[in-house]
Every structure is written in structure tokens, then in C-alpha cells.
Scaffold this active site. Sequence first.
Site, short mmCIF file in Angstrom:
data_model
loop_
_atom_site.label_atom_id
_atom_site.label_comp_id
_atom_site.label_asym_id
_atom_site.label_seq_id
_atom_site.Cartn_x
_atom_site.Cartn_y
_atom_site.Cartn_z
N CYS A 182 -5.67 -3.10 3.04
CA CYS A 182 -5.33 -2.92 4.46
C CYS A 182 -6.57 -2.96 5.38
O CYS A 182 -7.10 -4.02 5.66
CB CYS A 182 -4.54 -1.64 4.63
SG CYS A 182 -3.54 -1.55 6.16
N GLU A 242 0.83 -1.21 0.00
CA GLU A 242 0.00 0.00 0.00
C GLU A 242 0.87 1.26 0.00
O GLU A 242 1.83 1.37 0.76
CB GLU A 242 -0.90 -0.01 1.24
CG GLU A 242 -1.83 1.20 1.35
CD GLU A 242 -2.67 1.16 2.62
OE1 GLU A 242 -3.68 1.89 2.66
OE2 GLU A 242 -2.34 0.41 3.56
N LYS A 246 -9.49 2.29 -2.24
CA LYS A 246 -9.77 1.80 -0.89
C LYS A 246 -11.13 2.27 -0.39
O LYS A 246 -11.42 3.47 -0.36
CB LYS A 246 -8.66 2.27 0.05
CG LYS A 246 -8.68 1.66 1.45
CD LYS A 246 -7.45 2.13 2.21
CE LYS A 246 -7.32 1.51 3.59
NZ LYS A 246 -6.09 1.98 4.28
#
Length: 264
Positions: A154, A41, A119
Amino acid sequence: MRLALAQLDVESAAVETNTERAVDAIADAAAEGAGLVALPEIFNVGYFAFDSYARAAEPLDGPTLTRVRDAAREHDVAVLAGSIVEDLGASSGGPADEGLANASVLFDSDGDRLLTYRKHHLFGYESEETRLLTPGESLETAEIGGFTVGVTTCYDLRFPELYRDLADSGVDLVLVPSAWPYPRVEHWKTLPRARAIENLCYVATINGSGAYDDATLLGRSTVYDPWGTPVATTDDQPDIVYADADPEMVAEIRADFPALRDRR
């Protein structure tokens, strides 16, 4: 298909150095026979370099992803460009104040863009992400090496409904670029394993390595098979994790143990 998870040493705001490490890792993994290389990331800026986000933001055809695309093409390997800070206005040709996103791009071995994932769940705990970034909405998939591939990022690991949506879309391999810090080691090991077990699919977590002013990434990039067994992993130092993944294994397990069919 041979997966390669490039656990890079990500230095804060050192875009050129970090990008060079990513390109080198792509070349190294391709030389070892990888069919798909995945990066962490915000691998170019560093997740915790919040003060650098606006300055380092790029469109999807900007210099960082162009170098990754060219490396994929040069080395004949698919690459997940873990994520960058995307300048949404520059990407779309829209207003300059359209905002920023945490965007991952999957390239095939010809350098063609197969999917973009922004995300969905922005981290608010001791993080500037919710203030600085715009959450994503779409959930694209792509075909690579016999797999239907999806991407999450994540903090998304804490939201199982997102993974169920991917499973319903036929996904059998989920790539999870991350910047997961100490001390939450057990969370990092438990959540992706649960997502693999729940959805009877491969889950590959690609973390970074390195320390920032107030956080240290815990590494431990891992490939989990559809039973939730970790088949390849590492410690918290820079490394490339390799694992051979078989889409037929997913199909066989889902047929023999059809838990997804029994939902109500």
C-alpha cells in the site's frame, strides 16, 4: 503465469467471514487456471479496524495463515496472503510485548512459506498504523512461475527507492496488497504505473472492496506490464482480476530499453 488478484469485500473485524471469502477466492482462481493468487492488505481484520488489531493479531503460524497455506496446498496454487496483523512476539517466541506488524506471506503451491514481508512505510495520515505497528526491515524475494517476486504494501508505493532496491535484487514482478481508499483514485492509478515504468517490471496492485465508518476502499486492482500499461483491472466491487504475465517480456524489454543500466 496466470495472476489472479482477489479483490475481496473486507468487512471490519469480521475475521472468520473475511478469511472464508479469501479461501473461496483461492479455490475459484485456481479453478480458472491461476498460478498465483494474491489477497489484499489486512484481508482478515480490515485495515481500518484499528481497535481490533491487538485482539485479532496472530503469529505467522496462526489460524488465518494456516487456512491460506492449506488452501494453497489443496488447490495446487501459489498464494500471497495479502497481509495480516502479526503478533511479533508470538511469531518469534520472544517477549509478549514485542509488538505488531503488517505482515504479508507468500506460499508456494505446496504450502511452503517462501517469503515474509513486513510493511516498511507506516501510514500516519488519519491512520493509527504508525502508533500500533512496528515497521519492517527486510526485503526478501522468491521464485514463482519463472518470476523473481517481491512484495510491498500500500503506502510503500509512494517511496520509489524501495522498488529500485527490489529491481537491484532481480525482481521482475512486484505484488502490492493494499487497502487504498477514496478519494485518492489518481494516486492509486499513477504510483504503481510509475513504479512499473521506472523499474521495467510487472506491478500488480491488490486492493480491497468495502466501506468502513470513515473510509471506503476504491478497489481497482490492476496488473501493469513493464511498459506501465494496465493489462487487467476492475472497478470498486468485489472481483477477481486475471492477467497472463510473461517473465520473458521483462527480460526482452530490459535488454531492448536498458534504462536501468544508465543510472549514475
